[in-house]
Design a protein around this motif. Structure first.
Motif, PDB file in Angstrom:
ATOM      1  N   HIS A  14       0.840  -1.199   0.000  1.00  0.00           N
ATOM      2  CA  HIS A  14       0.000   0.000   0.000  1.00  0.00           C
ATOM      3  C   HIS A  14       0.876   1.251   0.000  1.00  0.00           C
ATOM      4  CE1 HIS A  14      -2.746  -3.094   1.358  1.00  0.00           C
ATOM      5  NE2 HIS A  14      -3.773  -2.280   1.165  1.00  0.00           N
ATOM      6  N   THR A  60      -7.030  10.709  -0.899  1.00  0.00           N
ATOM      7  CA  THR A  60      -7.588   9.577  -1.642  1.00  0.00           C
ATOM      8  C   THR A  60      -6.515   8.625  -2.144  1.00  0.00           C
ATOM      9  OG1 THR A  60      -7.527  10.808  -3.744  1.00  0.00           O
ATOM     10  CG2 THR A  60      -9.510  11.028  -2.386  1.00  0.00           C
ATOM     11  N   LEU A  61      -5.235   8.966  -1.939  1.00  0.00           N
ATOM     12  CA  LEU A  61      -4.139   8.127  -2.424  1.00  0.00           C
ATOM     13  C   LEU A  61      -3.481   7.323  -1.307  1.00  0.00           C
ATOM     14  CD1 LEU A  61      -2.407  10.743  -4.777  1.00  0.00           C
ATOM     15  CD2 LEU A  61      -4.203   9.112  -5.354  1.00  0.00           C
ATOM     16  N   ASP A  63      -2.762   4.893   1.725  1.00  0.00           N
ATOM     17  CA  ASP A  63      -3.309   3.597   2.160  1.00  0.00           C
ATOM     18  C   ASP A  63      -4.062   2.879   1.055  1.00  0.00           C
ATOM     19  OD1 ASP A  63      -2.268   4.027   4.688  1.00  0.00           O
ATOM     20  OD2 ASP A  63      -4.097   4.995   5.421  1.00  0.00           O
ATOM     21  N   GLN A  64      -3.852   3.268  -0.180  1.00  0.00           N
ATOM     22  CA  GLN A  64      -4.447   2.554  -1.302  1.00  0.00           C
ATOM     23  C   GLN A  64      -3.462   1.500  -1.812  1.00  0.00           C
ATOM     24  OE1 GLN A  64      -7.456   2.711  -2.511  1.00  0.00           O
ATOM     25  NE2 GLN A  64      -8.204   4.470  -1.340  1.00  0.00           N
ATOM     26  N   PRO A  65      -3.925   0.325  -2.217  1.00  0.00           N
ATOM     27  CA  PRO A  65      -3.008  -0.678  -2.787  1.00  0.00           C
ATOM     28  C   PRO A  65      -2.383  -0.160  -4.076  1.00  0.00           C
ATOM     29  CG  PRO A  65      -5.125  -1.661  -2.185  1.00  0.00           C
ATOM     30  CD  PRO A  65      -5.301  -0.180  -2.093  1.00  0.00           C
ATOM     31  N   TRP A  66      -1.125  -0.520  -4.270  1.00  0.00           N
ATOM     32  CA  TRP A  66      -0.454  -0.106  -5.500  1.00  0.00           C
ATOM     33  C   TRP A  66      -1.173  -0.718  -6.705  1.00  0.00           C
ATOM     34  CZ3 TRP A  66       2.380   3.810  -4.657  1.00  0.00           C
ATOM     35  CH2 TRP A  66       3.231   3.916  -3.559  1.00  0.00           C
ATOM     36  N   THR A  68      -3.979   0.597  -7.907  1.00  0.00           N
ATOM     37  CA  THR A  68      -5.404   0.909  -7.833  1.00  0.00           C
ATOM     38  C   THR A  68      -5.757   2.029  -8.802  1.00  0.00           C
ATOM     39  OG1 THR A  68      -5.419   0.286  -5.503  1.00  0.00           O
ATOM     40  CG2 THR A  68      -7.271   1.594  -6.294  1.00  0.00           C
ATOM     41  N   GLN A  69      -6.924   1.893  -9.395  1.00  0.00           N
ATOM     42  CA  GLN A  69      -7.453   2.974 -10.240  1.00  0.00           C
ATOM     43  C   GLN A  69      -8.128   4.000  -9.327  1.00  0.00           C
ATOM     44  OE1 GLN A  69     -11.139   2.739 -12.793  1.00  0.00           O
ATOM     45  NE2 GLN A  69      -9.614   2.592 -14.417  1.00  0.00           N
ATOM     46  N   ILE A  70      -7.565   5.206  -9.285  1.00  0.00           N
ATOM     47  CA  ILE A  70      -8.061   6.266  -8.414  1.00  0.00           C
ATOM     48  C   ILE A  70      -8.973   7.185  -9.220  1.00  0.00           C
ATOM     49  CG2 ILE A  70      -7.435   8.096  -6.826  1.00  0.00           C
ATOM     50  CD1 ILE A  70      -6.470   5.361  -5.953  1.00  0.00           C
ATOM     51  N   HIS A 120      -3.932   5.887 -12.262  1.00  0.00           N
ATOM     52  CA  HIS A 120      -3.478   4.705 -11.545  1.00  0.00           C
ATOM     53  C   HIS A 120      -2.338   5.083 -10.608  1.00  0.00           C
ATOM     54  CE1 HIS A 120      -5.626   2.711 -14.888  1.00  0.00           C
ATOM     55  NE2 HIS A 120      -5.807   1.732 -14.010  1.00  0.00           N
ATOM     56  N   LEU A 121      -2.391   4.566  -9.396  1.00  0.00           N
ATOM     57  CA  LEU A 121      -1.355   4.799  -8.399  1.00  0.00           C
ATOM     58  C   LEU A 121      -0.362   3.643  -8.449  1.00  0.00           C
ATOM     59  CD1 LEU A 121      -0.353   6.522  -5.998  1.00  0.00           C
ATOM     60  CD2 LEU A 121      -1.767   5.087  -4.515  1.00  0.00           C
TER      61      LEU A 121
END
Length: 495
Positions: A14, A60-61, A63-66, A68-70, A120-121
């Protein structure tokens, strides 16, 4: 306490706060950002990355899994001016602006998703960083530095000298290549009466050689900016950035022992002027010609005395290469070789060509053969002939009916004949070649039973633009110093 792992070396699963993350808008459009959801910002949503595809608050970025479509968010841009006005008013009234700022940072408004736009992140890597870093100089691209690191035989635990850091593209790639652990104090072992245990403890107490990169930059602002980026990326324990003119002052550190380098990369305008410092012993070319004249400072070699040293110079002109090769030979370097890297990406795909591809994604809806082209022309001409003939017959019927009314004749027979003619015309229209609308509908129906990924001709094309710049890479090897003492020791060991 061990330092947090760098996202370049161990990104985890993440995205973490206060670390680097990369927003990928398109394949070749990347935006790097230090994720700080409650950072200093004029937006009510906190720190925000504004792009052509929408606004992305850092809240919004994190703690998001790598990968992920944001989704883009609706950002209140009007609050920017109001927040500045509130700060000015508070300052004029003598209020505690520090407390107000702290409160404003904590009270971050939750962002609402927008109706369109996404990114994407992705985790940072040296390859992505090379594509997205802020250019301060011409950078060393991935095709070049990957080949350089392979030819220099850089392994985990090696020490590497880099002169001419520039924007730091090669620095990040070199850190990943030499990394084997973060430097830490060796663990303490308790004593034991058992000789075997003592021997094991002694072997464990042997200091481990951690990999490191020693980067030198002549331009002070660039060196300072590189230090900031290295600190932000969590690579400070592994990279030593020094502002220095290596032509005059060499590569040894002032506050410690030499780098003990196993590999050297010189991205300098005149690399031959720095080679006098990359030797194992004072050279006649650098020491005073008069033996009685004292040397100002004792010679310190920045090279590892236990292994051969390998070097690569990066030069855009062949005249620079000529001078560099001459200097390498004079200082004892061997196995001199020059390479030019010309990298192009190959796109391999299947090419589907034919009129049956009309309306389908990825197909080229043009005639694949002469027969298809002729048949399509016949269909178009046939539909045109039938259309004009129907229009002419319709006009003749209207004229005959109008003449009959003038003569006072009974037109009921005309109506019945007109009804029969309409049924004949409808039958003739059914026999017409299919229109474009009919062809598109039929293609969509046929697509369900077609394996499009297997159809077509397999082709490959090269990218039109070369994503690198012309350069000549000169490689050489400096063997380890071998004296009579080394020869005698080896003779006793191996005979």
């Amino acid at each position: 306490m061990a330092p947090l792992p760098s996202p370049f070396l161990d990104p985890g699963t993440h995205a973490r706060a206060d670390t680097l993350g990369i927003l990928q808008l398109r394949r070749d459009q990347l935006i790097p950002a230090i994720l700080a959801p409650d950072g200093d910002s004029d937006y009510a949503e906190g720190k925000v990355e504004n792009t052509r595809f929408g606004s992305f608050p850092h809240s919004t970025l994190v703690d998001q899994p790598w990968g992920t479509q944001i989704l883009a968010s609706v950002v209140d841009t009007g609050s920017r001016g109001r927040s500045k006005k509130r700060k000015r008013d508070a300052k004029d009234e003598g209020a505690d602006t520090g407390t107000a700022d702290a409160t404003e940072k904590r009270d971050v408004v939750k962002a609402a998703a927008a109706s369109s736009g996404f990114a994407h992140l992705i985790p940072p890597t040296p390859e992505f960083w090379t594509l997205s870093l802020p250019h301060r100089t011409q950078v060393v691209y991935t095709p070049d530095y990957s080949y350089v690191l392979q030819r220099l035989r850089v392994r985990p635990g090696d020490h590497m000298i880099e002169a001419g850091a520039g924007s730091g593209s090669f620095t990040h790639a070199a850190v990943r290549a030499v990394f084997n652990a973060y430097p830490a104090a060796p663990p303490a072992h308790e004593g034991s009466d058992d000789e075997d245990a003592v021997g094991v403890a002694k072997r464990r107490r042997r200091p481990k050689r951690h990999g490191g990169v020693y980067s030198f930059e002549y331009h002070a602002p660039r060196a300072q900016q590189l230090r900031v980026e290295i600190e932000q990326h969590g690579l400070a324990p592994l990279v030593t950035v020094t502002h220095r003119d290596v032509y005059a002052d060499g590569f040894c550190l002032d506050d410690g022992p030499g780098p003990d380098a196993d590999a050297i990369f010189l991205d300098l305008p005149a690399p031959w002027q720095a080679l006098k410092h990359l030797t194992r012993s004072p050279s006649p070319l650098t020491s005073p010609s008069d033996p009685s004249s004292p040397i100002v400072s004792p010679f310190r070699s920045p090279l590892n005395p236990k292994t051969p040293a390998r070097i690569c110079t990066f030069s855009p002109c062949i005249e620079q290469v000529t001078k560099t090769v001459s200097a390498l030979r004079s200082y004892g370097w061997v196995d001199i070789d020059m390479v030019e890297v010309q990298h192009k990406r190959l796109e391999v795909r299947r090419e589907r060509v034919g009129l049956a591809e009309e309306g389908l994604r990825g197909g080229n809806a043009t005639a694949a053969t002469v027969q298809e082209a002729v048949q399509r022309l016949r269909d178009v001409e046939g539909r045109a002939q039938v259309f004009h003939s129907l229009q002419k017959e319709k006009q003749d019927e209207i004229m005959r009916k109008a003449e009959g009314r003038k003569r006072g004749e009974n037109i009921s027979g005309y109506d019945e004949a007109l009804h029969q003619d309409k049924s004949k015309k409808k039958t003739a229209a059914d026999r017409l070649p299919p229109s474009k609308h009919d062809r598109l509908a039929q293609s969509k129906r046929d697509q369900e039973n077609r394996t499009l990924f297997k159809e077509g001709r397999l082709v490959h094309r090269t990218e039109p633009e070369l994503k690198t710049h012309t350069s000549y890479l000169v490689f050489a090897v400096l063997p380890r110093e071998w004296t009579k003492e080394h020869e005698e020791k080896a003779r006793k060991t191996w005979t």
